[in-house]
Design a protein around this motif. Structure first.
Motif, short mmCIF file in Angstrom:
data_model
loop_
_atom_site.label_atom_id
_atom_site.label_comp_id
_atom_site.label_asym_id
_atom_site.label_seq_id
_atom_site.Cartn_x
_atom_site.Cartn_y
_atom_site.Cartn_z
N SER A 82 0.83 -1.21 0.00
CA SER A 82 0.00 0.00 0.00
C SER A 82 0.86 1.26 0.00
O SER A 82 0.52 2.27 -0.64
CB SER A 82 -0.94 -0.01 1.21
OG SER A 82 -0.18 -0.03 2.42
N GLY A 83 2.00 1.21 0.73
CA GLY A 83 2.91 2.36 0.73
C GLY A 83 3.50 2.62 -0.63
O GLY A 83 3.55 3.77 -1.10
N VAL A 84 3.95 1.57 -1.30
CA VAL A 84 4.49 1.73 -2.65
C VAL A 84 3.42 2.25 -3.59
O VAL A 84 3.66 3.11 -4.45
CB VAL A 84 5.08 0.39 -3.14
CG1 VAL A 84 5.47 0.47 -4.61
CG2 VAL A 84 6.27 0.00 -2.30
N GLY A 85 2.19 1.72 -3.43
CA GLY A 85 1.09 2.20 -4.28
C GLY A 85 0.81 3.67 -4.07
O GLY A 85 0.56 4.43 -5.02
N TYR A 91 3.71 10.44 -7.01
CA TYR A 91 4.79 10.97 -7.83
C TYR A 91 4.83 10.37 -9.24
O TYR A 91 5.73 10.67 -10.01
CB TYR A 91 6.14 10.70 -7.16
CG TYR A 91 6.24 11.34 -5.80
CD1 TYR A 91 6.39 12.72 -5.66
CD2 TYR A 91 6.18 10.57 -4.63
CE1 TYR A 91 6.48 13.30 -4.41
CE2 TYR A 91 6.28 11.14 -3.38
CZ TYR A 91 6.42 12.51 -3.27
OH TYR A 91 6.51 13.09 -2.04
N GLY A 92 3.90 9.51 -9.57
CA GLY A 92 3.94 8.89 -10.90
C GLY A 92 3.07 9.55 -11.92
O GLY A 92 2.95 9.05 -13.06
N ASN A 93 2.43 10.68 -11.57
CA ASN A 93 1.54 11.39 -12.48
C ASN A 93 0.44 10.49 -13.06
O ASN A 93 0.01 10.66 -14.21
CB ASN A 93 2.34 12.03 -13.63
CG ASN A 93 3.27 13.13 -13.14
OD1 ASN A 93 2.93 13.86 -12.19
ND2 ASN A 93 4.43 13.25 -13.75
N ILE A 94 0.04 9.51 -12.27
CA ILE A 94 -1.04 8.62 -12.72
C ILE A 94 -2.40 9.25 -12.44
O ILE A 94 -3.30 9.20 -13.28
CB ILE A 94 -0.91 7.25 -12.03
CG1 ILE A 94 0.40 6.60 -12.44
CG2 ILE A 94 -2.09 6.35 -12.38
CD1 ILE A 94 0.66 5.27 -11.75
N ALA A 95 -2.52 9.85 -11.26
CA ALA A 95 -3.77 10.52 -10.89
C ALA A 95 -3.42 11.86 -10.25
O ALA A 95 -3.39 11.99 -9.02
CB ALA A 95 -4.59 9.65 -9.95
N MET A 105 -0.05 12.25 0.84
CA MET A 105 0.01 10.86 0.42
C MET A 105 1.44 10.37 0.30
O MET A 105 1.76 9.22 0.62
CB MET A 105 -0.73 10.68 -0.91
CG MET A 105 -0.86 9.23 -1.37
SD MET A 105 -1.68 9.11 -2.96
CE MET A 105 -3.29 9.77 -2.53
N GLY A 106 2.34 11.23 -0.12
CA GLY A 106 3.74 10.81 -0.28
C GLY A 106 4.36 10.45 1.05
O GLY A 106 5.06 9.44 1.19
N LEU A 107 4.15 11.33 2.07
CA LEU A 107 4.70 11.06 3.39
C LEU A 107 4.12 9.77 3.98
O LEU A 107 4.85 8.95 4.56
CB LEU A 107 4.41 12.24 4.32
CG LEU A 107 4.91 12.10 5.77
CD1 LEU A 107 6.42 11.91 5.79
CD2 LEU A 107 4.48 13.30 6.60
N ALA A 108 2.79 9.57 3.79
CA ALA A 108 2.16 8.34 4.29
C ALA A 108 2.72 7.11 3.59
O ALA A 108 2.95 6.06 4.22
CB ALA A 108 0.65 8.42 4.11
N GLY A 109 2.98 7.24 2.29
CA GLY A 109 3.55 6.11 1.55
C GLY A 109 4.93 5.75 2.04
O GLY A 109 5.28 4.58 2.17
#
Length: 596
Positions: A82-85, A91-95, A105-109
């Protein structure tokens, strides 16, 4: 006439006041004698069993810890995933809209990935350590259990088939059991008393015990029976069709509809059941025939409903007795309770029936039927056809005619003692109350049947029922791994005796069973589209098949000698030395058998 002990004159009071205590004392004395003869060390076995229980408890705790560790490891792995997701989404510009909405979300990941990854390392090590501990505990527990079995082996070897019947004879001297059911005993029952002991290919004797009471032969038998029942097989088929429908605005449009069609077929299937019956032969009232079964009126709590049901049953009997057009000539006795509870209006001879059931016998029978605390109450079927009497009781369904020593043996000597005492007590109670409906009849206790020529002939060859019982001992060894049979098997035998009548010979065993073939029936069903559709229903067709095996039967060297574990070991060694052993050697009563 010869008078025998009055153990059955008043069965309930005799059992509760004397016989149960005497049998318990005899069983306890027998176990103590076996314990002393075996020379086992109770303290040593007790210590081993305690150690085994401790190891098993530790093994249980370790397995629980292993499950918890596995759960935490999977949870940590999911946390990493879930962290990697979350990092990919951030940071993947997917959404990008989701990343803008949740900037944290980045810090939580990162935190989830770090915490999960760090946790997996010690959990993995802990799991490996627990696996090693579990393997070590299983090894130690297995070794400890084998040691306990070895310590209890001398006592387990001394528990055999003979002890239950010998203990019965001590308490009930009128019972004289046979070593095994011989052909001579079967011919006596058939020729002198008219017993029909034929079993077709749908029946097989699982266990038998014969003997005599005051010269009158009896036979306990457990019969395995195959009958035909039905099974409902169901099949489904999904259909689709289109329809033109008008919507709320009045426009036509095309819609697709679906429906699951269901069809079923009934096909025959073999079913198996067991019944234990007692066959007792006596010359008393040789032309009398009757039958009775549980009425449901006995042992009821006093109340309006119970009194009404008994009154209604009694009224029906009185009306039947007054019916002069009936050919039965049934006449009610003065004891209406007996007539209502015993309920045998189909008796063929009133005079002979009264000869058997004297006023005292009627009173005892009513007490026996009403009792549900000391005995088993009204749970038996009683059928008399001439000289043959048959008892089939509900409590006999859980009672084997012979008490299998394997059901008593255990690695814990305290468990062996508890099983020895409790199983022998249950066995004695079951046998006693199976005979009670018969032997509370005074004439059955007193009359000694005339001995027939067959009684003087040894004829030590096993009877067909005994042969089938022996074959069923080897059923799993012979046919348990056969791929041809999809069901149980019914075993039938043919016996080729030795030249000398010593009970030995070669037995050919034929197993009758069924194999299955997959079939498909197509059933026509009308669907919602107005058409007839063929719905496939898969079912299994049971086709008969057979297999054969060969069993050698060896008599004991001395007819009076009871084979024990040492004798069986000697015979096993001799057979192995001769190269004739392919299966196992078993001692059942006084017949030694082995696979060839």
């Amino acid at each position: 006439m010869t008078t025998v002990p009055d153990a059955f004159e008043d069965p309930l009071r005799q059992y509760a006041g004397r016989l149960r205590r005497e049998h318990a004392e005899a069983v306890c004395a027998c176990f103590n004698a076996l314990l002393k003869r075996s020379g086992v060390d109770l303290r040593q076995n007790h210590a081993t069993v305690l150690r085994l229980k401790g190891l098993l408890a530790r093994l249980c705790r370790l397995r629980k810890h292993r499950k918890a560790t596995t759960f935490l490891f999977v949870l940590s792995f999911c946390l990493v995933v879930s962290g990697v997701g979350a990092l990919v989404l951030r940071y993947g510009n997917i959404a990008p809209e989701l990343a803008e909405r949740f900037p944290w979300m980045g810090l939580a990941g990162v935190l989830a990935t770090v915490v999960g990854g760090v946790s997996m390392i010690p959990l993995k090590r802990r799991g490996t350590m627990l696996d090693a501990c579990i393997a070590d505990a299983e090894s130690k527990a297995g070794a400890c259990e084998r040691l306990a079995w070895e310590q209890a082996r001398p006592l387990n070897r001394l528990i055999d088939w003979e002890q239950p019947t010998e203990l019965l004879r001590k308490v009930l001297p009128l019972l004289e059991p046979d070593a095994y059911f011989t052909l001579g005993r079967a011919e006596e029952l058939s020729t002198a008393f008219g017993w029909d002991g034929t079993l077709d290919e749908t029946c097989s004797a699982r266990c038998v015990q014969s003997g005599e009471i005051n010269g009158n032969p009896y036979l306990f038998a457990e019969i395995r029976r195959q009958t035909w029942g039905t099974r409902v097989y169901t099949g489904t088929k999904t259909i689709f069709w289109t329809e033109r429908v008008r919507d709320s605005k009045g426009h036509l449009r095309t819609v697709t509809r679906s429906q699951v069609l269901t069809a079923s077929v009934r096909k025959p299937i073999p079913e198996y059941s067991s019944e234990t019956r007692l066959v007792y032969a006596n010359d008393a009232a040789p032309n009398l025939c009757f039958s009775r079964g549980p009425t449901g009126y006995a042992g009821q709590r006093p109340g309006v409903v119970a009194r009404f049901r008994k009154w209604r049953a009694r009224t029906r009997l009185e009306a039947f007795a007054k019916d002069l057009t009936d050919e039965s000539q049934f006449t009610l006795m003065a004891n209406r309770d007996f007539e209502t509870l015993f309920h045998a209006p189909d008796r063929s001879d009133e005079r002979a029936f009264r000869l058997l059931f004297t006023p005292l016998a009627q009173q005892r029978m009513v007490e026996l039927l009403n009792d549900g605390k000391i005995g088993f109450g009204d749970d038996f079927v009683f059928v008399k056809k001439g000289k043959i009497n048959v008892i089939a009781a509900k409590h006999l369904e859980e009672l084997s005619p012979l008490l299998d020593p394997a059901s008593i043996r255990h690695f814990d000597l305290s468990v062996v003692r508890q099983r020895f005492l409790s199983l022998h007590a249950a066995y004695f109670k079951g046998i006693y109350f199976a005979f009670a409906p018969l032997l509370l009849i005074p004439l059955y206790r007193q009359l000694r049947s005339q001995r027939t020529p067959f009684a003087a002939i040894t004829r030590r060859t096993p009877a067909p029922w005994e042969q089938e019982a022996i074959a069923n001992d080897y059923a799993n060894v012979c046919f348990g791994h056969s791929e041809r049979f999809a069901t149980e098997v019914i075993l039938k035998t043919s016996f080729h005796a030795n030249r000398e009548d010593d009970g030995g010979g070669t037995m050919i065993v034929t197993a009758h069973g069924f194999r299955t073939v997959d079939r498909v029936d197509r059933v026509s069903v009308r669907g919602g589209d107005g058409r007839i559709h063929e719905v496939p229903v898969h079912w299994q067709d049971y086709l008969p098949c057979r297999e054969k095996a060969q069993i050698e039967v060896l008599p004991t060297p001395d007819p009076q000698e009871v084979p024990d574990a040492d004798h069986v070991d000697v015979w096993r060694a001799e057979i192995e030395a001769a190269g004739g052993l392919q299966g196992s050697v078993k001692c059942r009563r006084r017949l030694i058998t082995y696979l060839r």
